[in-house]
Design an enzyme around this catalytic site. Structure first.
Site, PDB file in Angstrom:
ATOM      1  N   GLY A   1       0.826  -1.214   0.000  1.00  0.00           N
ATOM      2  CA  GLY A   1       0.000   0.000   0.000  1.00  0.00           C
ATOM      3  C   GLY A   1       0.855   1.257   0.000  1.00  0.00           C
TER       4      GLY A   1
ATOM      5  N   ASN B   1       6.760  -4.957   5.301  1.00  0.00           N
ATOM      6  CA  ASN B   1       7.164  -6.318   5.660  1.00  0.00           C
ATOM      7  C   ASN B   1       7.308  -7.250   4.462  1.00  0.00           C
ATOM      8  OD1 ASN B   1       7.318  -6.292   8.470  1.00  0.00           O
ATOM      9  ND2 ASN B   1       5.094  -6.216   8.617  1.00  0.00           N
TER      10      ASN B   1
ATOM     11  N   THR C   1       5.900   2.395   5.493  1.00  0.00           N
ATOM     12  CA  THR C   1       4.588   1.978   5.976  1.00  0.00           C
ATOM     13  C   THR C   1       4.046   3.039   6.924  1.00  0.00           C
ATOM     14  OG1 THR C   1       3.338   0.453   7.372  1.00  0.00           O
ATOM     15  CG2 THR C   1       5.692   0.501   7.725  1.00  0.00           C
ATOM     16  N   ILE C   2       2.772   3.367   6.764  1.00  0.00           N
ATOM     17  CA  ILE C   2       2.144   4.295   7.709  1.00  0.00           C
ATOM     18  C   ILE C   2       1.938   3.614   9.060  1.00  0.00           C
ATOM     19  CG2 ILE C   2       0.948   5.592   5.898  1.00  0.00           C
ATOM     20  CD1 ILE C   2      -1.681   4.246   6.878  1.00  0.00           C
ATOM     21  N   ASP C   3       1.976   2.274   9.084  1.00  0.00           N
ATOM     22  CA  ASP C   3       1.710   1.540  10.324  1.00  0.00           C
ATOM     23  C   ASP C   3       2.871   1.621  11.308  1.00  0.00           C
ATOM     24  OD1 ASP C   3      -0.634   0.799   9.085  1.00  0.00           O
ATOM     25  OD2 ASP C   3       0.142  -1.131   8.397  1.00  0.00           O
TER      26      ASP C   3
ATOM     27  N   MET D   1      -6.358   4.026  11.010  1.00  0.00           N
ATOM     28  CA  MET D   1      -5.688   2.845  10.441  1.00  0.00           C
ATOM     29  C   MET D   1      -4.529   2.358  11.329  1.00  0.00           C
ATOM     30  SD  MET D   1      -5.456   3.674   6.380  1.00  0.00           S
ATOM     31  CE  MET D   1      -6.732   3.191   5.229  1.00  0.00           C
ATOM     32  N   GLY D   2      -3.803   1.356  10.844  1.00  0.00           N
ATOM     33  CA  GLY D   2      -2.620   0.866  11.550  1.00  0.00           C
ATOM     34  C   GLY D   2      -2.576  -0.638  11.740  1.00  0.00           C
ATOM     35  N   ARG D   3      -3.601  -1.327  11.224  1.00  0.00           N
ATOM     36  CA  ARG D   3      -3.700  -2.787  11.370  1.00  0.00           C
ATOM     37  C   ARG D   3      -3.541  -3.223  12.833  1.00  0.00           C
ATOM     38  NH1 ARG D   3      -0.342  -5.807   6.901  1.00  0.00           N
ATOM     39  NH2 ARG D   3       1.348  -4.662   7.905  1.00  0.00           N
TER      40      ARG D   3
ATOM     41  N   GLN E   1      -5.370   9.119   5.098  1.00  0.00           N
ATOM     42  CA  GLN E   1      -4.255   8.966   6.047  1.00  0.00           C
ATOM     43  C   GLN E   1      -2.949   8.629   5.332  1.00  0.00           C
ATOM     44  OE1 GLN E   1      -5.727   6.693   9.873  1.00  0.00           O
ATOM     45  NE2 GLN E   1      -7.168   6.352   8.230  1.00  0.00           N
TER      46      GLN E   1
END
Lengths: 410, 410
Positions: free
Chosen positions: B13, B114, B142-144, B188-190, B300
């Site tokens: 993403g 990842n 990654t935004i996470d 978000m953020g899983r 986001q």
């Protein structure tokens, strides 16, 4: 003779520049200290005023703090959804005007949409009836752009810029995979399609996404919609569609009602999902492709980073113009926008005044000739109309925390 | 000896600065024209490369167009979610390396999270096994913010700035009426709470909204949540709550699953609403107050107007550093961020290199000591950690249409 004081209030849902209009009224009021005494704000509109909740702007926002109003979202003074009684015989009117007299109010400004103009209408009519010298002026605001007798409304340009910029960004985000996908973007605007129509600006070139734009001014046909999407797959595997929250079918049933009629939460209550969520499910089910829906939600009316500089400037002008008009003896009027063409053909806007009684309780829709024949796009005339309203960006100061600095009531 | 060529791809993403990392790799590659020949991009990652879909950056983005990558959202090269086979005996590996040889590739860069680091791991191991001289480097994004062995990841700072700024704006918007209301913001953020935690920055003063912040690292208890909200009403009638999309109860059931278990659409399909929508209904039902939920959604990761200047700069640095490392003979590494303190105590970031095999398929959570005891807020240590990452804003050029100008593949 003692100078009369000015009071201003905000009402209804906020916009990104409702505080710019407030800035215009307050700064012009302060600038006319030869004619105007104190500049007051009513907290939570006419409802808070009835509870004596007021502030004095010279104390609340001294110096450059007043300038910060111009990029602060929300309604600085707080808002209300209070409708004054229809009958001017109601005891609330003498009560209000007694309070005006106690505070020596000579100038009353109300910033809002349809319902707020209703308040301006009633107060100005009561003033006329009782021989009060108070001047009552309405300042328009709505992201829906649905007020009549004005080219457009403050707040619309910034919301349109937010919608167009964000749809452009979402389209890039939604186009990264080489796999069929449909993205449905649900946009505000109630019964008018002005804001959704602005998503046409998101196109980077002719034929770009969003492929389809559906407004509440045309009846929505789900079967035609599915055919539209399938035909778009011939051009691009990633299809973006923009829909107004208020789209409805030929029978007048809102598309969002189709879901709520069957979806229930754990408490057995109807789950009110939007039409975007409904269409997302429809696409996944009927076309068997990846689908996502995005509800742009309240950021449409409160994004500081995407304020249109043109909109902000016009909102301030409207505020200032209203004060000048009141000083010239006007009352029972709403400030309007009149579109002019400069000698070089460029866009120019002039403020005007309209009888507030002709504005309240009316709604302006997108004209039928600006919606293309198949009901799924807007015309070049609309693009010409909206483009000047989204021009320019605004520099929002950042604090030590790296975030925008806003002003708020303590 | 002919100079070897460089190739770069994007995977997974997008983030707001994944194209800034791309800019870093490409501009540094072009700057080293003494050692590096052509600078290629694979379209749609390794999957597109297998179909020979490539571009040459000198032709695709000549001159200052390359600079426009830095504020363009989405993945300019397109992305993929293609996982290379576990067994290095699979015929796809010789096929890939044949293609590398045909194109005279000496340097391979892959920008992703990842899963993309898994690709870097496999390609570098296959190269070592077969004695190929190709250098394979991973560029994180990654935004996470859930990659291990790095202080943070490019993309997180901009997403955190978006979340914090937008929550600050929504709070102002949600506070205009003097009437009890609850606004739930879903972030978000899983499985990691890094992004939701950033909403703590939205507070303008101690004790401001958002009153509560719930991360997936703590078990979510709906009864405690309702009590939290009721207690907040003693301080403010407008309560804002931020929740991670991945919150779950003590049994491990995702909160969003509670709704989908009962809500069905007109086709009899489960309606997957988010946890925000579920909690909105819960609050309305159990507390009898006005409730609204806002899903911040894809903006986001694709908002250009709220890119963090610090994040953008670091993403470019990471891209450049990776190229320099490859030229120094490094391979099988991911570029990492190491936090340093300048002499005056201010934040400094240095790039480092980590063995990519230690990174892929691992996830970094918010440490327990940064979540306050009652599980509904984050500590000052987290605030200190995140503040430098959201600093500064980026000037996005506007076109004649008044909207941001982005670059895209024709």
């Amino acid at each position: 003779m003692t100078k009369k004081n000015l009071i201003v209030g905000q009402s209804g849902g906020p916009t990104a520049v409702i505080n710019s209009s407030l800035y215009g009224v307050v700064s012009e009021g302060i600038a006319h200290s030869d004619e105007i005494g104190e500049v007051y704000g009513m907290v939570n509109g006419i409802e808070g005023f009835l509870e004596d909740r007021i502030l004095n702007f010279r104390e609340a926002l001294p110096g450059e703090q007043l300038d910060y109003l111009k990029h602060t979202p929300g309604a600085y003074l707080g808002s209300c959804r209070y409708k004054l009684p229809e009958s001017l015989e109601d005891p609330v009117y003498p009560l209000l005007f007694e309070k005006f007299e106690e505070m020596n109010i000579g100038w009353f400004f109300y910033i809002g949409g349809n319902d707020s103009m209703d308040t301006v209408s009633k107060l100005s009519r009561y003033a006329a009836q009782t021989g009060s010298s108070i001047r009552v002026i309405g300042e328009p605001k709505t992201i829906d752009n649905d007020l009549v007798h004005t080219d457009h409304t403050p707040g619309y340009g910034s919301a349109a810029k937010y919608v167009a910029s964000t749809v452009r960004e979402i389209t890039l985000d939604a186009s990264v995979y080489e796999k069929k996908s449909v993205t449905i973007i649900e946009i505000m605007g109630r019964h008018a399609g002005w804001l959704t129509a602005a998503s046409a600006l998101a196109r980077k070139y002719k034929g770009d996404n969003p492929f389809f734009i559906y407004l509440p001014e045309s009846a929505f046909d789900t079967e035609k919609f599915l055919k539209d999407v399938e035909s778009a797959f011939e051009k691009n595997c990633n299809v973006v569609v923009c829909v107004s929250e208020g789209i409805h079918d030929a029978d007048g049933t809102f598309i969002c009602e189709y879901d709520s009629s069957v979806g229930t939460d754990t408490f057995g209550h109807k789950m009110l999902a939007g039409c975007g969520k409904y269409l997302e499910n429809l696409v996944r089910d009927r076309l068997g492709v990846k689908a996502r829906s995005v509800e742009l939600n309240v950021s449409q009316r409160c994004s500081a980073s995407l304020i249109s500089a043109a909109d902000q400037k016009e909102a301030v002008s409207a505020g200032r113009f209203g004060v000048q008009a009141a000083l010239n003896g006007e009352t029972g009027k709403m400030v309007s926008f009149v579109r002019r063409q400069a000698e070089d053909g460029s866009y120019q806007m002039e403020c005007g005044l309209e009888d507030v009684n002709l504005i309240c309780n009316e709604e302006k829709e997108v004209p039928a000739e600006w919606i293309t024949e198949n009901g799924s796009d807007v015309s070049d005339e609309f693009i010409k109309y909206v483009t000047p309203l989204v021009q320019g960006s605004v520099n929002v100061p950042l604090g030590e925390d790296g975030l925008p600095v806003f002003v708020y009531r303590k």
